[in-house]
Motif scaffolding. Structure first.
Motif, short mmCIF file in Angstrom:
data_model
loop_
_atom_site.label_atom_id
_atom_site.label_comp_id
_atom_site.label_asym_id
_atom_site.label_seq_id
_atom_site.Cartn_x
_atom_site.Cartn_y
_atom_site.Cartn_z
N PRO A 90 0.79 -1.24 0.00
CA PRO A 90 0.00 0.00 0.00
C PRO A 90 0.82 1.29 0.00
CG PRO A 90 0.05 -0.94 2.19
CD PRO A 90 0.69 -1.96 1.29
N THR A 91 2.14 1.21 0.27
CA THR A 91 2.95 2.43 0.33
C THR A 91 4.01 2.49 -0.77
OG1 THR A 91 4.54 1.45 1.87
CG2 THR A 91 2.64 2.57 2.83
N SER A 92 4.03 1.52 -1.67
CA SER A 92 5.10 1.46 -2.67
C SER A 92 5.09 2.65 -3.63
CB SER A 92 5.04 0.15 -3.46
OG SER A 92 3.85 0.08 -4.21
N ALA A 93 3.90 3.28 -3.80
CA ALA A 93 3.80 4.41 -4.72
C ALA A 93 3.83 5.75 -4.00
CB ALA A 93 2.51 4.29 -5.53
N LEU A 94 4.15 5.73 -2.68
CA LEU A 94 4.06 6.95 -1.87
C LEU A 94 5.43 7.46 -1.44
CD1 LEU A 94 1.09 5.94 0.45
CD2 LEU A 94 0.99 7.05 -1.78
N ASP A 95 5.48 8.74 -1.11
CA ASP A 95 6.73 9.33 -0.61
C ASP A 95 6.91 8.96 0.86
OD1 ASP A 95 5.49 11.35 1.21
OD2 ASP A 95 4.76 12.22 -0.66
N PRO A 96 8.11 9.19 1.42
CA PRO A 96 8.39 8.78 2.81
C PRO A 96 7.43 9.35 3.85
CG PRO A 96 10.43 9.30 1.69
CD PRO A 96 9.33 9.69 0.76
N ILE A 97 6.98 10.60 3.69
CA ILE A 97 6.08 11.20 4.67
C ILE A 97 4.71 10.52 4.62
CG2 ILE A 97 4.83 13.30 5.30
CD1 ILE A 97 7.27 14.89 4.33
N ALA A 98 4.19 10.31 3.41
CA ALA A 98 2.90 9.63 3.26
C ALA A 98 3.00 8.18 3.74
CB ALA A 98 2.46 9.67 1.80
N THR A 99 4.15 7.54 3.47
CA THR A 99 4.37 6.16 3.92
C THR A 99 4.32 6.08 5.44
OG1 THR A 99 5.68 5.54 1.98
CG2 THR A 99 6.06 4.27 4.00
N ALA A 100 4.96 7.03 6.11
CA ALA A 100 4.97 7.04 7.58
C ALA A 100 3.56 7.17 8.14
CB ALA A 100 5.85 8.17 8.08
N LYS A 101 2.72 7.97 7.49
CA LYS A 101 1.34 8.14 7.95
C LYS A 101 0.54 6.85 7.79
CE LYS A 101 0.79 13.14 7.37
NZ LYS A 101 0.01 14.22 6.72
N ILE A 102 0.75 6.16 6.67
CA ILE A 102 0.05 4.89 6.45
C ILE A 102 0.51 3.86 7.47
CG2 ILE A 102 -0.30 2.97 4.84
CD1 ILE A 102 -1.82 5.38 3.93
N GLU A 103 1.81 3.81 7.73
CA GLU A 103 2.34 2.84 8.70
C GLU A 103 1.78 3.11 10.10
OE1 GLU A 103 6.58 2.73 8.51
OE2 GLU A 103 6.63 1.76 6.54
N GLU A 104 1.71 4.39 10.48
CA GLU A 104 1.13 4.75 11.77
C GLU A 104 -0.33 4.34 11.83
OE1 GLU A 104 0.41 8.73 14.56
OE2 GLU A 104 1.51 8.89 12.66
N LEU A 105 -1.02 4.52 10.70
CA LEU A 105 -2.42 4.14 10.62
C LEU A 105 -2.60 2.63 10.77
CD1 LEU A 105 -5.39 4.76 10.01
CD2 LEU A 105 -4.82 4.73 7.58
N ILE A 106 -1.75 1.86 10.09
CA ILE A 106 -1.83 0.40 10.17
C ILE A 106 -1.70 -0.05 11.62
CG2 ILE A 106 -0.59 -1.74 9.62
CD1 ILE A 106 0.08 -0.46 6.88
N PHE A 107 -0.75 0.55 12.31
CA PHE A 107 -0.51 0.19 13.72
C PHE A 107 -1.76 0.43 14.57
CE2 PHE A 107 1.27 0.75 18.00
CZ PHE A 107 2.05 -0.39 18.08
N LYS A 108 -2.49 1.53 14.28
CA LYS A 108 -3.70 1.85 15.04
C LYS A 108 -4.88 0.96 14.66
CE LYS A 108 -2.53 6.74 15.82
NZ LYS A 108 -2.89 8.15 15.49
N LEU A 109 -4.97 0.65 13.37
CA LEU A 109 -6.13 -0.09 12.87
C LEU A 109 -6.23 -1.51 13.42
CD1 LEU A 109 -6.27 0.98 9.10
CD2 LEU A 109 -7.87 1.60 10.92
N LYS A 110 -5.12 -2.10 13.82
CA LYS A 110 -5.17 -3.51 14.24
C LYS A 110 -5.99 -3.71 15.52
CE LYS A 110 -0.83 -3.86 16.84
NZ LYS A 110 0.46 -4.58 16.92
N SER A 111 -6.30 -2.62 16.24
CA SER A 111 -7.17 -2.76 17.41
C SER A 111 -8.60 -3.10 17.00
CB SER A 111 -7.15 -1.48 18.25
OG SER A 111 -7.70 -0.40 17.51
N LYS A 112 -8.96 -2.74 15.74
CA LYS A 112 -10.31 -3.01 15.24
C LYS A 112 -10.37 -4.08 14.15
CE LYS A 112 -12.33 1.58 16.08
NZ LYS A 112 -13.09 2.70 15.47
N PHE A 113 -9.26 -4.24 13.41
CA PHE A 113 -9.26 -5.13 12.26
C PHE A 113 -8.03 -6.03 12.27
CE2 PHE A 113 -10.85 -0.89 11.15
CZ PHE A 113 -12.17 -1.19 10.82
N SER A 114 -8.15 -7.16 11.58
CA SER A 114 -6.98 -8.00 11.28
C SER A 114 -6.43 -7.51 9.95
CB SER A 114 -7.38 -9.47 11.18
OG SER A 114 -8.07 -9.87 12.35
N ILE A 115 -5.10 -7.39 9.85
CA ILE A 115 -4.49 -6.83 8.65
C ILE A 115 -3.45 -7.81 8.10
CG2 ILE A 115 -3.10 -4.93 7.71
CD1 ILE A 115 -4.33 -3.14 9.87
#
Length: 321
Positions: free
Chosen positions: A244-269
Motif C-alpha cells: 500500500p505504500t510502494s507508490a508513496l513518498d516517505p512522509i505519506a508512507t509514515a502516515k500509512i504505517e502509523e495508521l496500520i498500527f492503530k487499525l489492528k485494534s479493530k481489524f486484522s491486517i
C-alpha cells in the motif's frame, strides 16, 4: 494415477489423496479433453469419482468445529495453478493468521505472496484457467462454501491495492459508495458511517471542510487513506493490503504505517511488502514466501533476528532477491 491403482492402495488416507490427484489431473485438462477422459472411465470409476466430488462439496459446506477463535484465517494444504494447471504458483500452504494482528508477507518478486493475499478474498477467481486445491477458512467457514457468498466474503475481507484507486466522485461519495450499494440510503446513517470511516483512516481532520471535493484531487497519500476509509466503511473483519505504500513518498508512507498500527485494534491486517524495514516496523507476525512455498512463519522479531531457515536468513541479509 488410475482408478485401478487407487483400489490397490490399503491406506484410506492414500486412497483419498490419490483420488484427489486424479480429480485435479482431470480438472487441468481442457473442456473437451476433460469430457473425453471422463467417458473413458468405466461405470465403477465414474461412481468413485462422482462420490469423491460429492463428498468434497459436502466438506466445503461444513463448519470447521476446531477453528481457533483467536484466528481469523486457517489455511490448510492450499495449492494454486494458473493456465489450467500448466503453472503452479502456490505449493501446499499451511498457516494460521491471528485476529487483530498485522501479518506481513515478504519474499522476492514472483514468489507468490500477492497471489496468496488475493486468494484470501478470492480476488484471483477472476482469472481464467485458475485451479485451486485445499482449504481456506475464515472464522470457521470455508471461503468457497455456499455459506460464504463471494460478495459477503469481499465485504468481510476488504482490499487496498498498491496504487491508490479512488473513484471519480466526491470524498463523501467514495466512502458512502459501499454502504449505499448494500441498501443504506438514510442520510443521517450515511453521515455517521462516512465520518467514522474517515476518522479511523486518519483523514477526517484534513478533509472535513471539503467532503464534496473529488477524491482524485487529493494527494497520493490522502488518496490511499481514502481507499482505506472506503474499505473501513463496510465494517470488515480483515483488511488486505498489497504494497500500500510502494507508490508513496516517505512522509505519506509514515502516515500509512502509523495508521496500520492503530487499525489492528479493530481489524486484522494482512500486508504484502517488499520493505524489510516496514515489515519490522508494523507487523506482529511475518510469513516468508519463496518460489511459491511458505518457507517460514512466525513472530516478526523472531523471523528477523533468529530465522530458522537458511533461505530466510539469506533473504533478510540481502544475499538473494
Amino acid at each position: 494415477m488410475s482408478i485401478e491403482k487407487i483400489y490397490e492402495l490399503n491406506d484410506e488416507k492414500d486412497k483419498v489423496s490419490s483420488i484427489n490427484q486424479l480429480y485435479l489431473d482431470i480438472k487441468k485438462l481442457g473442456f473437451f479433453k476433460r469430457i473425453i477422459k471422463y467417458f473413458q472411465l468405466d461405470h465403477d470409476q465414474k461412481v468413485t469419482l462422482k462420490n469423491y466430488i460429492l463428498n468434497r462439496k459436502q466438506e466445503l459446506n461444513k463448519i470447521k468445529d476446531d477453528f481457533d477463535p483467536n484466528h481469523i484465517f486457517e489455511v490448510e494444504h492450499f495449492n494454486l495453478w494458473y493456465l489450467n494447471g500448466k503453472k503452479q504458483a502456490l505449493f501446499d500452504i499451511n498457516v494460521n493468521l491471528k485476529k487483530n494482528k498485522v501479518t506481513a508477507l515478504i519474499g522476492p518478486s514472483g514468489c507468490g505472496k500477492s497471489t496468496f493475499l488475493r486468494n484470501l478474498n478470492r480476488m484471483n477467481d477472476e482469472i481464467d484457467g485458475l485451479i485451486v486445491d485445499g482449504n481456506i477458512y475464515h472464522n470457521g467457514i470455508n471461503i468457497r462454501s455456499k455459506k460464504m457468498p463471494i460478495l459477503q466474503l469481499r465485504t468481510k475481507v476488504g482490499m487496498v491495492f498498491q496504487k491508490p484507486s479512488p473513484f471519480s466522485m466526491s470524498i463523501y461519495d467514495n466512502v458512502a459508495y459501499g454502504p449505499r450499494s448494500h441498501g443504506i440510503k438514510d442520510k443521517e446513517i450515511l453521515d455517521k458511517i462516512v465520518i467514522q470511516a474517515l476518522q479511523d483512516a486518519a483523514l477526517y481532520d484534513e478533509v472535513k471542510d471539503e467532503l464534496d471535493k473529488l477524491g482524485t484531487e487529493l494527494s497520493g497519500g490522502q488518496q490511499q487513506r481514502l481507499c482505506i476509509a472506503r474499505v473501513i466503511a463496510m465494517s470488515p473483519d480483515v483488511i488486505l493490503m498489497d504494497e500500500p505504500t510502494s507508490a508513496l513518498d516517505p512522509i505519506a508512507t509514515a502516515k500509512i504505517e502509523e495508521l496500520i498500527f492503530k487499525l489492528k485494534s479493530k481489524f486484522s491486517i494482512v500486508l504484502v511488502t517488499h520493505s524489510m524495514a516496514q515489515a519490522q516496523r508494523v507487523s506482529d507476525e511475518t510469513a516468508f514466501f519463496y518460489k511459491g512455498h511458505l518457507v517460514e512463519f512466525g513472530a516478526t522479531r523472531q523471523i528477523f533476528t533468529k530465522p530458522k531457515n537458511k533461505i530466510t536468513n539469506n533473504y533478510i541479509l540481502g544475499k538473494m532477491g
